[in-house]
Design an enzyme around this catalytic site. Structure first.
Site: not given
Ligand code: Y12
Ligand code: CO
Length: 175
Positions: A45, A50, A95-96, A137-138, A141
């Site tokens: 997401g 962001q 969260c990214l 979550h989004e 933001h």
């Molecule tokens: C459930 C909870 C939150 C959401 C919101 C969207 N969140 C993400 O897309 C988070 C992504 C994310 C990716 C990461 O990178 C890897 O896993 C390789 C990450 O790792 C690091 O930062 C080291 C952290 C978050 C949607 C559904």
């Molecule tokens: Co986020």
């Protein structure tokens, strides 16, 4: 358009995003570039703020049962509005914009959302499970709210401590 993910504690993440009125090439370019950034960063997401654009735009791309993220299941939401919310659930969110930190967050179990697609057509979606959590979550933001803003006082302190430690380690590894 190459986009960089804005990370905590950047003040832009606290901004309230503005309603989109033009469904033009510029918006389509932003959506396509956001998709690329989200996939490259392994996100499921992403909200426009962001990547530094304070527009009410978000993407969702929930992996399937085989943990595969297909572009066919990409949802682009413009000007989303939650019209129904019910039930309670807890999920360990990430969260990214807050890399390497994950915490349990309380959300509604199910939501109904009205939004517009990239052409400006009105759509409605009823969501539960991971999609419902990601939508909430989004949409947070778009209001300038991060999942860490929803933590209790003690958990927020734990986050600040971990964040400071990670920054220190980052600095040391550069020297
Ligand atoms: C459930 C909870 C939150 C959401 C919101 C969207 N969140 C993400 O897309 C988070 C992504 C994310 C990716 C990461 O990178 C890897 O896993 C390789 C990450 O790792 C690091 O930062 C080291 C952290 C978050 C949607 C559904
Ligand atoms: Co986020």
């Amino acid at each position: 358009m190459k986009l960089t993910i804005v990370e905590y504690p950047d003040k832009r993440l606290k901004e309230k995003s503005k309603v989109v009125e033009k469904f033009d090439k510029e918006l389509h370019g932003l959506l396509d570039a956001m998709y690329q950034s989200m996939i490259e960063s392994k996100g499921i997401g992403l909200a426009a703020i962001q990547v530094g654009h304070a527009k009410r735009v978000l993407l969702l791309n929930i992996p399937d049962d085989n943990d595969e993220q297909s572009r066919d299941s990409l949802i682009e939401m413009i000007n989303p509005l939650i019209t129904m919310k019910e039930g309670d659930t807890v999920y360990q969110e990430g969260c990214l914009s807050v890399p390497s930190f994950y915490e349990d967050i309380n959300r509604f179990e199910r939501v109904c959302v009205n939004y517009q697609d990239r052409e400006g057509n009105t759509k409605t979606i009823e969501a539960e499970g991971l999609l419902s959590i990601a939508i909430q979550h989004e949409i947070d933001h778009l209001e300038g709210v991060l999942f860490i803003d929803k933590l209790s006082y003690s958990r927020r302190k734990k986050f600040e401590k971990e964040y400071k430690r990670a920054q220190k380690e980052k600095k040391l590894s550069k020297n």
